[in-house]
Design a protein around this motif. Structure first.
Motif, PDB file in Angstrom:
ATOM      1  N   LYS A  34       0.823  -1.207   0.000  1.00  0.00           N
ATOM      2  CA  LYS A  34       0.000   0.000   0.000  1.00  0.00           C
ATOM      3  C   LYS A  34       0.855   1.254   0.000  1.00  0.00           C
ATOM      4  O   LYS A  34       0.611   2.218  -0.718  1.00  0.00           O
ATOM      5  CB  LYS A  34      -0.919  -0.021   1.216  1.00  0.00           C
ATOM      6  CG  LYS A  34      -2.007   1.052   1.175  1.00  0.00           C
ATOM      7  CD  LYS A  34      -1.700   2.149   2.129  1.00  0.00           C
ATOM      8  CE  LYS A  34      -2.867   3.130   2.186  1.00  0.00           C
ATOM      9  NZ  LYS A  34      -2.598   4.251   3.064  1.00  0.00           N
ATOM     10  N   GLY A  38       0.226   3.053  -3.170  1.00  0.00           N
ATOM     11  CA  GLY A  38      -0.931   3.869  -2.845  1.00  0.00           C
ATOM     12  C   GLY A  38      -2.229   3.246  -3.323  1.00  0.00           C
ATOM     13  O   GLY A  38      -3.286   3.864  -3.294  1.00  0.00           O
ATOM     14  N   ARG A  40      -5.545   0.643  -3.597  1.00  0.00           N
ATOM     15  CA  ARG A  40      -6.495   0.111  -2.636  1.00  0.00           C
ATOM     16  C   ARG A  40      -6.110  -1.313  -2.277  1.00  0.00           C
ATOM     17  O   ARG A  40      -5.616  -2.076  -3.103  1.00  0.00           O
ATOM     18  CB  ARG A  40      -7.907   0.125  -3.219  1.00  0.00           C
ATOM     19  CG  ARG A  40      -8.465   1.521  -3.408  1.00  0.00           C
ATOM     20  CD  ARG A  40      -9.879   1.453  -3.940  1.00  0.00           C
ATOM     21  NE  ARG A  40     -10.743   0.765  -2.999  1.00  0.00           N
ATOM     22  CZ  ARG A  40     -12.010   0.424  -3.274  1.00  0.00           C
ATOM     23  NH1 ARG A  40     -12.515   0.676  -4.453  1.00  0.00           N
ATOM     24  NH2 ARG A  40     -12.739  -0.184  -2.364  1.00  0.00           N
ATOM     25  N   LYS A  88      -6.334   9.643   8.389  1.00  0.00           N
ATOM     26  CA  LYS A  88      -7.727   9.762   7.969  1.00  0.00           C
ATOM     27  C   LYS A  88      -8.231   8.392   7.534  1.00  0.00           C
ATOM     28  O   LYS A  88      -7.742   7.821   6.560  1.00  0.00           O
ATOM     29  CB  LYS A  88      -7.874  10.757   6.809  1.00  0.00           C
ATOM     30  CG  LYS A  88      -9.310  10.955   6.321  1.00  0.00           C
ATOM     31  CD  LYS A  88      -9.375  11.991   5.218  1.00  0.00           C
ATOM     32  CE  LYS A  88     -10.783  12.083   4.617  1.00  0.00           C
ATOM     33  NZ  LYS A  88     -11.801  12.507   5.600  1.00  0.00           N
ATOM     34  N   ASP A  89      -9.188   7.867   8.297  1.00  0.00           N
ATOM     35  CA  ASP A  89      -9.862   6.644   7.879  1.00  0.00           C
ATOM     36  C   ASP A  89     -11.344   6.959   7.689  1.00  0.00           C
ATOM     37  O   ASP A  89     -11.727   8.133   7.605  1.00  0.00           O
ATOM     38  CB  ASP A  89      -9.617   5.492   8.869  1.00  0.00           C
ATOM     39  CG  ASP A  89     -10.167   5.760  10.270  1.00  0.00           C
ATOM     40  OD1 ASP A  89     -11.072   6.613  10.418  1.00  0.00           O
ATOM     41  OD2 ASP A  89      -9.714   5.097  11.227  1.00  0.00           O
ATOM     42  N   SER A  90     -12.177   5.966   7.636  1.00  0.00           N
ATOM     43  CA  SER A  90     -13.590   6.202   7.369  1.00  0.00           C
ATOM     44  C   SER A  90     -14.319   6.873   8.525  1.00  0.00           C
ATOM     45  O   SER A  90     -15.454   7.323   8.370  1.00  0.00           O
ATOM     46  CB  SER A  90     -14.279   4.873   7.036  1.00  0.00           C
ATOM     47  OG  SER A  90     -14.145   3.956   8.116  1.00  0.00           O
ATOM     48  N   GLU A  93     -10.215  11.556  11.805  1.00  0.00           N
ATOM     49  CA  GLU A  93      -9.129  12.383  11.256  1.00  0.00           C
ATOM     50  C   GLU A  93      -8.270  12.882  12.411  1.00  0.00           C
ATOM     51  O   GLU A  93      -8.793  13.273  13.447  1.00  0.00           O
ATOM     52  CB  GLU A  93      -9.671  13.592  10.490  1.00  0.00           C
ATOM     53  CG  GLU A  93     -10.286  13.280   9.155  1.00  0.00           C
ATOM     54  CD  GLU A  93     -10.603  14.556   8.368  1.00  0.00           C
ATOM     55  OE1 GLU A  93     -10.231  15.661   8.834  1.00  0.00           O
ATOM     56  OE2 GLU A  93     -11.216  14.446   7.293  1.00  0.00           O
ATOM     57  N   TYR A 319      -5.301   1.419   6.626  1.00  0.00           N
ATOM     58  CA  TYR A 319      -6.585   2.110   6.733  1.00  0.00           C
ATOM     59  C   TYR A 319      -6.428   3.628   6.715  1.00  0.00           C
ATOM     60  O   TYR A 319      -7.418   4.351   6.644  1.00  0.00           O
ATOM     61  CB  TYR A 319      -7.304   1.659   8.010  1.00  0.00           C
ATOM     62  CG  TYR A 319      -7.496   0.168   8.041  1.00  0.00           C
ATOM     63  CD1 TYR A 319      -8.423  -0.449   7.202  1.00  0.00           C
ATOM     64  CD2 TYR A 319      -6.725  -0.644   8.869  1.00  0.00           C
ATOM     65  CE1 TYR A 319      -8.583  -1.827   7.200  1.00  0.00           C
ATOM     66  CE2 TYR A 319      -6.883  -2.017   8.871  1.00  0.00           C
ATOM     67  CZ  TYR A 319      -7.808  -2.605   8.039  1.00  0.00           C
ATOM     68  OH  TYR A 319      -7.967  -3.972   8.025  1.00  0.00           O
ATOM     69  N   ASN A 320      -5.209   4.101   6.806  1.00  0.00           N
ATOM     70  CA  ASN A 320      -4.932   5.528   6.781  1.00  0.00           C
ATOM     71  C   ASN A 320      -4.733   5.968   5.331  1.00  0.00           C
ATOM     72  O   ASN A 320      -3.735   5.608   4.693  1.00  0.00           O
ATOM     73  CB  ASN A 320      -3.684   5.835   7.614  1.00  0.00           C
ATOM     74  CG  ASN A 320      -3.352   7.317   7.644  1.00  0.00           C
ATOM     75  OD1 ASN A 320      -4.069   8.159   7.077  1.00  0.00           O
ATOM     76  ND2 ASN A 320      -2.260   7.654   8.306  1.00  0.00           N
ATOM     77  N   THR A 321      -5.661   6.760   4.811  1.00  0.00           N
ATOM     78  CA  THR A 321      -5.569   7.176   3.410  1.00  0.00           C
ATOM     79  C   THR A 321      -4.399   8.119   3.156  1.00  0.00           C
ATOM     80  O   THR A 321      -4.042   8.355   2.000  1.00  0.00           O
ATOM     81  CB  THR A 321      -6.873   7.873   2.969  1.00  0.00           C
ATOM     82  OG1 THR A 321      -7.090   9.046   3.778  1.00  0.00           O
ATOM     83  CG2 THR A 321      -8.063   6.928   3.108  1.00  0.00           C
ATOM     84  N   ARG A 322      -3.801   8.654   4.219  1.00  0.00           N
ATOM     85  CA  ARG A 322      -2.628   9.524   4.073  1.00  0.00           C
ATOM     86  C   ARG A 322      -1.314   8.761   4.244  1.00  0.00           C
ATOM     87  O   ARG A 322      -0.241   9.353   4.236  1.00  0.00           O
ATOM     88  CB  ARG A 322      -2.682  10.673   5.099  1.00  0.00           C
ATOM     89  CG  ARG A 322      -3.991  11.469   5.075  1.00  0.00           C
ATOM     90  CD  ARG A 322      -4.202  12.148   3.732  1.00  0.00           C
ATOM     91  NE  ARG A 322      -5.535  12.678   3.574  1.00  0.00           N
ATOM     92  CZ  ARG A 322      -5.917  13.908   3.944  1.00  0.00           C
ATOM     93  NH1 ARG A 322      -5.045  14.710   4.514  1.00  0.00           N
ATOM     94  NH2 ARG A 322      -7.149  14.312   3.747  1.00  0.00           N
TER      95      ARG A 322
END
Length: 353
Positions: A34, A38, A40, A88-90, A93, A319-322
């Motif tokens: 990931k 980057g 999914r 940031k996850d679902s 933040e 799970y962290n989009t950053r």
């Protein structure tokens, strides 16, 4: 007959806890992939899920290169980037500035523990079907409701505030079927104490998990006041309002149990919040003698290493989009460090002018 049932239940739990899995290796690969691409991450298959706490962050004697890069970057750039969202996850933040509290000898902020709770809820997706199902709330429901409540608040105000916060988090986490959870964790965040209360519904216990010793011969109420009692009362009432009467009754019937882990101590008071995070992560309801979390009664070095490991975990988890951006920034920043930079010395002297 009752003895046989109890023994069978204990044996079943022990089998689950002793099961060996490849989940950690799978998760490490997912982390690396990931952060490299980057892309999914696909939902893990049943074969890749863990029946035991292989999901837990592993303690090592030294920080690896990824640990060092992330820790050095996040602490060194806190002032200039404090308002940047780095987690940031679902559901949650978290700003860069909050990670300053993971620096050596700092008191970990509630925002980091709340982020940890969100991370742990995400990690439950990696559990095997036979493993107990756990749910983690943030510090918010209990804050100034069951602990350190304003003196002018009456019981209804406390309950209503607890319920509103709890229900808000449940909605945010899309909790629709409360009955699917076996263990529910609440980090207790007071001015004088930080510890965990875990409702273990299959065992009928309200477990108090605290790394600090009580005074000799002190009762539960002498150490914890009315907090455990109020939490049980408020949580059962909240479940009743959520139309889950059977679970509410289970909570009301839970007996209070203080978990007496061998690593309890009264020396590391300022590190209580790291203990809270580790206890939430690794507790599956096992007996004290079977529970190993990697902490010791005098292990300041292990606590220090957990700060480094937990910073890296939150900053780069799948799970962290950053996470991918954080790793790239950290690697670039690491390359610009001073020529004679020694990470271990930097950590030992951090904050000392």
């Amino acid at each position: 007959m009752g003895i046989d049932v109890d023994l069978a239940a204990r044996n079943n739990r022990l089998v689950r806890l002793l099961a060996v899995s490849l989940a950690w290796a799978t998760l490490e690969i997912l982390y690396q992939e990931k952060n490299r691409t980057g892309a999914r991450i696909k939902k893990p298959t049943l074969a890749a899920r863990s029946p035991f706490n292989e999901r837990a962050v592993r303690l090592t004697a030294k920080a690896n290169i990824v640990d060092r890069e992330l820790y050095y970057w996040v602490l060194s750039t806190t002032t200039t980037n404090k308002d940047d969202v780095v987690y940031k996850d679902s559901f949650k933040e978290t700003l860069h500035g909050e990670f300053q509290s993971l620096a050596p000898f700092k008191r970990v902020s509630p925002a980091i523990v709340d982020t940890w709770s969100s991370y742990l809820n995400n990690m439950e997706q990696l559990k095997a079907p036979e493993t107990v199902s756990r749910l983690f709330f943030s510090t918010n429901p209990c804050k100034k409701t069951v602990v350190d409540a304003p003196t002018e608040w009456n019981a209804k105000q406390k309950l209503d505030t607890f319920w509103t916060r709890l229900f808000g988090e449940a909605l945010g986490m899309s909790i629709l079927q409360w009955e699917t959870f076996d263990m529910i964790f609440f980090p207790i965040w007071g001015a004088a104490q930080e510890y965990v209360i875990c409702f273990d519904l299959p065992d009928g216990k309200m477990n108090i998990i605290d790394h600090s010793f009580p005074e000799p011969d002190a009762s539960v109420e002498a150490k914890y006041g009315k907090t455990p009692f109020l939490l049980k009362k408020f949580f059962s009432e909240a479940l009743t309002r959520c139309k889950v009467p059977k679970m509410a009754a289970q909570v009301r019937k839970c007996r209070t149990h203080v978990v007496t882990m061998p690593w309890r101590n009264s020396n590391l008071i300022d590190e209580g919040r790291i203990y809270v995070m580790r206890h939430m992560e690794t507790y599956f309801g096992e007996s004290e003698k079977d529970w190993e979390c990697g902490l010791g009664p005098s292990g300041t070095k292990s606590v220090e290493m957990f700060r480094i490991k937990y910073a890296r975990t939150l900053l780069t988890c799948i799970y962290n989009t950053r996470g991918g951006d954080n790793q790239k920034k950290a690697t670039r920043f690491w390359k610009e460090k001073p020529a004679k930079f020694k990470f271990e010395n930097w950590v030992d002297l951090y904050g000392i002018e």
